[in-house]
Write an enzyme that holds these catalytic residues in place. Structure first.
Site, PDB file in Angstrom:
ATOM      1  N   TYR A  57       0.830  -1.210   0.000  1.00  0.00           N
ATOM      2  CA  TYR A  57       0.000   0.000   0.000  1.00  0.00           C
ATOM      3  C   TYR A  57       0.864   1.261   0.000  1.00  0.00           C
ATOM      4  CZ  TYR A  57      -3.542  -3.451   1.423  1.00  0.00           C
ATOM      5  OH  TYR A  57      -4.356  -4.554   1.492  1.00  0.00           O
ATOM      6  N   HIS A 115       0.494 -11.925   0.814  1.00  0.00           N
ATOM      7  CA  HIS A 115      -0.583 -11.113   0.217  1.00  0.00           C
ATOM      8  C   HIS A 115      -1.419 -11.891  -0.798  1.00  0.00           C
ATOM      9  CE1 HIS A 115      -1.527  -6.572  -0.309  1.00  0.00           C
ATOM     10  NE2 HIS A 115      -2.602  -7.275  -0.522  1.00  0.00           N
TER      11      HIS A 115
HETATM   12  P1  NAP Z   1     -13.867  -0.885   1.791  1.00  0.00           P
HETATM   13  O1  NAP Z   1     -13.413  -0.848   3.182  1.00  0.00           O
HETATM   14  O2  NAP Z   1     -14.919  -1.849   1.379  1.00  0.00           O
HETATM   15  O3  NAP Z   1     -14.351   0.564   1.326  1.00  0.00           O
HETATM   16  C1  NAP Z   1     -13.547   1.691   1.492  1.00  0.00           C
HETATM   17  C2  NAP Z   1     -14.242   2.879   0.840  1.00  0.00           C
HETATM   18  O4  NAP Z   1     -15.470   3.147   1.513  1.00  0.00           O
HETATM   19  C3  NAP Z   1     -13.421   4.129   0.912  1.00  0.00           C
HETATM   20  O5  NAP Z   1     -13.602   4.822  -0.280  1.00  0.00           O
HETATM   21  C4  NAP Z   1     -14.023   4.899   2.095  1.00  0.00           C
HETATM   22  O6  NAP Z   1     -13.894   6.277   1.867  1.00  0.00           O
HETATM   23  C5  NAP Z   1     -15.467   4.477   2.017  1.00  0.00           C
HETATM   24  N1  NAP Z   1     -16.133   4.440   3.328  1.00  0.00           N
HETATM   25  C6  NAP Z   1     -15.758   3.751   4.429  1.00  0.00           C
HETATM   26  N2  NAP Z   1     -16.643   3.903   5.429  1.00  0.00           N
HETATM   27  C7  NAP Z   1     -17.614   4.713   4.957  1.00  0.00           C
HETATM   28  C8  NAP Z   1     -18.806   5.254   5.505  1.00  0.00           C
HETATM   29  N3  NAP Z   1     -19.193   4.979   6.752  1.00  0.00           N
HETATM   30  N4  NAP Z   1     -19.565   6.069   4.722  1.00  0.00           N
HETATM   31  C9  NAP Z   1     -19.196   6.366   3.453  1.00  0.00           C
HETATM   32  N5  NAP Z   1     -18.077   5.889   2.888  1.00  0.00           N
HETATM   33  C10 NAP Z   1     -17.284   5.066   3.616  1.00  0.00           C
HETATM   34  O7  NAP Z   1     -12.650  -1.122   0.767  1.00  0.00           O
HETATM   35  P2  NAP Z   1     -11.110  -1.458   0.890  1.00  0.00           P
HETATM   36  O8  NAP Z   1     -10.337  -0.323   1.413  1.00  0.00           O
HETATM   37  O9  NAP Z   1     -10.731  -2.042  -0.435  1.00  0.00           O
HETATM   38  O10 NAP Z   1     -11.046  -2.697   1.925  1.00  0.00           O
HETATM   39  C11 NAP Z   1     -10.780  -2.539   3.297  1.00  0.00           C
HETATM   40  C12 NAP Z   1      -9.379  -2.969   3.643  1.00  0.00           C
HETATM   41  O11 NAP Z   1      -9.146  -4.330   3.308  1.00  0.00           O
HETATM   42  C13 NAP Z   1      -8.281  -2.242   2.851  1.00  0.00           C
HETATM   43  O12 NAP Z   1      -8.135  -0.897   3.252  1.00  0.00           O
HETATM   44  C14 NAP Z   1      -7.121  -3.130   3.086  1.00  0.00           C
HETATM   45  O13 NAP Z   1      -6.576  -2.919   4.371  1.00  0.00           O
HETATM   46  C15 NAP Z   1      -7.774  -4.500   2.964  1.00  0.00           C
HETATM   47  N6  NAP Z   1      -7.680  -5.077   1.586  1.00  0.00           N
HETATM   48  C16 NAP Z   1      -6.945  -6.213   1.425  1.00  0.00           C
HETATM   49  C17 NAP Z   1      -6.823  -6.787   0.159  1.00  0.00           C
HETATM   50  C18 NAP Z   1      -6.000  -8.033  -0.005  1.00  0.00           C
HETATM   51  O14 NAP Z   1      -5.703  -8.417  -1.140  1.00  0.00           O
HETATM   52  N7  NAP Z   1      -5.627  -8.681   1.064  1.00  0.00           N
HETATM   53  C19 NAP Z   1      -7.473  -6.221  -0.949  1.00  0.00           C
HETATM   54  C20 NAP Z   1      -8.252  -5.081  -0.747  1.00  0.00           C
HETATM   55  C21 NAP Z   1      -8.361  -4.534   0.527  1.00  0.00           C
HETATM   56  P3  NAP Z   1     -13.238   7.282   2.946  1.00  0.00           P
HETATM   57  O15 NAP Z   1     -11.873   6.768   3.269  1.00  0.00           O
HETATM   58  O16 NAP Z   1     -13.238   8.580   2.254  1.00  0.00           O
HETATM   59  O17 NAP Z   1     -14.162   7.252   4.147  1.00  0.00           O
END
Ligand code: NAP
Length: 281
Positions: A57, A115
Site C-alpha cells: 500500500y 498477500h
Molecule cells: P472498503 O473498506 O470496502 O471501502 C472503502 C471505501 O469506503 C473508501 O472509499 C471509504 O472512503 C469508504 N467508506 C468507508 N466507510 C464509509 C462510511 N461509513 N460512509 C461512506 N463511505 C465510507 O474497501 P477497501 O479499502 O478495499 O477494503 C478494506 C481494507 O481491506 C483495505 O483498506 C485493506 O486494508 C484491505 N484489503 C486487502 C486486500 C488483499 O488483497 N488482502 C485487498 C483489498 C483490501 P473514505 O476513506 O473517504 O471514508
C-alpha cells in the site's frame, strides 16, 4: 476492547475484535497523513484495534501512516501486515518484514500475511514466517486471497505449522466464499478477514441497505458491516480516512439484524448456489 464489539478467537486462543481498520490508499497523498492517522486513532479509541496494512500500500506509505497512528499506544493494537508474493522467498520474506517493522516504528507485527499466492514454494515462505516467529518479529502468520484448494495445499505443505488467518474479499455483493471456504475455515478454526467489506464503497447507498438501515437508525455502510458481524470467525476491516466515518462504521456493532433483515439481504444479494472461483480485488 469495548464490550460491544464481538470478538473472534485466533488459533492459539487470542481474541481480537471482529471489526477492524483497513489502510489501503492511505499514504498516497490524496488525503493528509495526519487525518488518516487520526482516523485510525478514532478507531482505536472505540476498540477497533485490528489494523490491516501491507508493504504494497502506497509502497510502504500506508505502513508509515500506521506507524504515526500507533505512536504511544502500540500495546492496544493488533497489527497485521503483508509480504508481496514477489518478496516471499526465504530471505526475501525476512527482509520485507524487517523493512515493514521499520516503517511501522515497532519491533513486532502480530499477524503477517502472504498477500497472495506467487511463484515461491509455500515451504520457503512458511520457513521464513516461522523464523520470524521464533525471533519474536511476528506473533503469527497467515495468507490472503487463498481459495479452498490453496488452503488445503498450504496445510499439507506447512505441516505441522498452520496459518492463523486467511484474508479474502467478502461482502454482501461478493458472497462466493459462503459456498465452501467460509464453512471450511470455521471448521478448521482459521479466521477469515473480510476485506473490502463495503465493496470499496460500491455498497453505499444501496436501496435495500438503506431501507434496513432506516429501521435501525443507521446507514447502508453499517448494515453491510453488521451483516459480516453475524458470521462466526469473520473479522471485517473497513477502511475510512475520516474519523467521523470510522465512528459511523463502529455503529455496525450496535445493531442486531433480525431474521427478516437477513431475508431481505438474501433476496437482494443471493448467497451462492454453486462454486465460484475466489474473487480478488
Ligand atoms: P472498503 O473498506 O470496502 O471501502 C472503502 C471505501 O469506503 C473508501 O472509499 C471509504 O472512503 C469508504 N467508506 C468507508 N466507510 C464509509 C462510511 N461509513 N460512509 C461512506 N463511505 C465510507 O474497501 P477497501 O479499502 O478495499 O477494503 C478494506 C481494507 O481491506 C483495505 O483498506 C485493506 O486494508 C484491505 N484489503 C486487502 C486486500 C488483499 O488483497 N488482502 C485487498 C483489498 C483490501 P473514505 O476513506 O473517504 O471514508
Amino acid at each position: 476492547m469495548k464490550a460491544e464489539l464481538p470478538a473472534v478467537t485466533l488459533p492459539g486462543g487470542r481474541q481480537v475484535p471482529a471489526l477492524g481498520l483497513g489502510t489501503w490508499h492511505m499514504g498516497e497523498g490524496e488525503a493528509s497523513m495526519a487525518e488518516e492517522a487520526a482516523s485510525l486513532r478514532a478507531g482505536l479509541d472505540l476498540g477497533m484495534t485490528v489494523i490491516d496494512t501491507a508493504e504494497m500500500y502506497a509502497d510502504g506509505g500506508a505502513e508509515e501512516v500506521v506507524g504515526e497512528a500507533i505512536k504511544g499506544r502500540r500495546d492496544e493494537v493488533f497489527l497485521v501486515s503483508k509480504v508481496l508474493p514477489y518478496n516471499a522467498s526465504r530471505a526475501g520474506t525476512i527482509a520485507a518484514c524487517e523493512a515493514s517493522l521499520k516503517r511501522l516504528g515497532t519491533d513486532h507485527i502480530e499477524l503477517y500475511l502472504l498477500h497472495w499466492r506467487g511463484r515461491h514454494p509455500f515451504s520457503e515462505t512458511v520457513e521464513a514466517f516461522e523464523t520470524l516467529k521464533a525471533e519474536g518479529k511476528i506473533g503469527a502468520w497467515g495468507v490472503s486471497n487463498f481459495d479452498i484448494s490453496d488452503m488445503r495445499e498450504l496445510l499439507e505443505d506447512a505441516e505441522p505449522h498452520r496459518p492463523a488467518a486467511n484474508q479474502v474479499l467478502y461482502n454482501l455483493a461478493r458472497r462466493g466464499i459462503e459456498f465452501d471456504l467460509l464453512r471450511w475455515s470455521q471448521v478448521q478454526g482459521i479466521p477469515i478477514m473480510a476485506y473490502s467489506p463495503l465493496d470499496e464503497g460500491r455498497l453505499l447507498g444501496h436501496p435495500v441497505l438503506e431501507e434496513i438501515g432506516r429501521i435501525h437508525n443507521v446507514g447502508s455502510a453499517q448494515v453491510a458491516l453488521a451483516f459480516l458481524l453475524t458470521k462466526a470467525g469473520v473479522i471485517a476491516i473497513p477502511k475510512s480516512g475520516s474519523p467521523e466515518r470510522v465512528r459511523d462504521n463502529f455503529r455496525a456493532s450496535e445493531i442486531r439484524l433480525t431474521s427478516e433483515d437477513l431475508r431481505l439481504l438474501d433476496e437482494a444479494f443471493p448467497p451462492p448456489t454453486r462454486k465460484r472461483p475466489l474473487e480478488m480485488i
